[in-house]
Design a protein around this motif. Structure first.
Motif, PDB file in Angstrom:
ATOM      1  N   TYR A 146       1.059  -1.126   0.069  1.00 52.62           N
ATOM      2  CA  TYR A 146       0.424  -0.305   0.013  1.00 52.62           C
ATOM      3  C   TYR A 146       0.758   1.206   0.282  1.00 52.62           C
ATOM      4  O   TYR A 146       0.541   2.298  -0.725  1.00 52.62           O
TER       5      TYR A 146
ATOM      6  N   PHE B 284      -8.683  -1.795   2.323  1.00 54.41           N
ATOM      7  CA  PHE B 284      -7.962  -0.319   2.739  1.00 54.41           C
ATOM      8  C   PHE B 284      -8.627   0.088   1.461  1.00 54.41           C
ATOM      9  O   PHE B 284      -8.952   1.578   1.992  1.00 54.41           O
ATOM     10  N   GLY B 285      -8.033   0.153  -0.128  1.00 52.34           N
ATOM     11  CA  GLY B 285      -8.530   0.355  -1.174  1.00 52.34           C
ATOM     12  C   GLY B 285      -9.919   0.722  -1.329  1.00 52.34           C
ATOM     13  O   GLY B 285     -10.134   2.376  -1.383  1.00 52.34           O
ATOM     14  N   LYS B 286     -10.409  -0.035  -0.851  1.00 51.32           N
ATOM     15  CA  LYS B 286     -12.058  -0.043  -1.543  1.00 51.32           C
ATOM     16  C   LYS B 286     -12.665   1.108  -0.236  1.00 51.32           C
ATOM     17  O   LYS B 286     -13.687   2.077  -1.227  1.00 51.32           O
ATOM     18  N   ILE B 287     -12.161   1.205   1.092  1.00 45.95           N
ATOM     19  CA  ILE B 287     -12.341   1.918   1.434  1.00 45.95           C
ATOM     20  C   ILE B 287     -12.897   3.567   1.148  1.00 45.95           C
ATOM     21  O   ILE B 287     -13.190   4.376   2.021  1.00 45.95           O
ATOM     22  N   ARG B 288     -11.361   3.408   1.239  1.00 42.03           N
ATOM     23  CA  ARG B 288     -10.724   5.183   0.907  1.00 42.03           C
ATOM     24  C   ARG B 288     -11.255   5.680  -1.181  1.00 42.03           C
ATOM     25  O   ARG B 288     -11.132   6.446  -1.207  1.00 42.03           O
TER      26      ARG B 288
ATOM     27  N   GLU C  28     -10.252   4.180  -4.179  1.00 43.69           N
ATOM     28  CA  GLU C  28      -9.708   3.727  -4.858  1.00 43.69           C
ATOM     29  C   GLU C  28     -10.114   2.945  -5.552  1.00 43.69           C
ATOM     30  O   GLU C  28     -10.203   1.927  -5.023  1.00 43.69           O
TER      31      GLU C  28
END
Length: 160
Positions: free
Chosen positions: A48, A149-153, A155
């Motif tokens: 990440y 984490f990327g989906k939550i943000r 991205e």
């Protein structure tokens, strides 16, 4: 400039702490040490945030984990093994898969050499499988955390 460095150091401290917690959460004793989920945090950080963060979190988290878990003889070895692993895993783009493979080979090789010197070839050979599996679990867990984490943000997913 100072604000940025403080934010980055804070991020590294939090990632290192969470990686140590992961290490204690999934700890399995082995004849020469311990197999952990430490690699999940290392691979997440490397995937990440990149190789610079991966080397710091990998090395410092492994060093402190060994200190806290009662394996001081492994502290410097773990600093080298997991620091290199985090750096190599942080390679980006088309080198991403190569980074994972090199990181795994590097970590397993460092521990193999150290175990053979400390405990003999038999013990070192026995640890190759557990260290390799620790890396496989680490890369899967790290990738899943990274994707989540990327989906939550919000991205886009990196399919490289």
């Amino acid at each position: 400039m100072r604000k940025t460095k403080t934010k980055e150091l804070t991020l590294l401290a939090i990632l290192t702490s969470l990686t140590i917690v992961l290490g204690f959460f999934g700890r399995i004793p082995t004849p020469t040490g311990v197999t952990t989920l430490l690699d999940v945090g290392i691979y997440f950080t490397a995937f990440y945030f990149g190789k610079e963060h991966g080397v710091v979190v990998g090395g410092v988290a492994a060093f402190l984990f060994d200190l806290l878990a009662g394996y001081p003889q492994w502290m410097v070895i773990s600093l080298l093994a997991h620091g290199g692993q985090g750096y190599l895993a942080g390679l980006s783009g088309k080198k991403h898969l190569l980074g994972f493979l090199l990181g795994t080979i590097f970590m397993v090789a460092v521990y193999f050499i150290a175990s053979s010197l400390m405990y003999g070839m038999g013990a070192a050979t026995a640890e190759v499988l557990t260290n390799t599996m620790q890396n496989v679990v680490g890369v899967i867990g790290g990738y899943l955390l990274c994707a989540t984490f990327g989906k939550i943000r919000g991205e886009k997913s990196d399919e490289s």
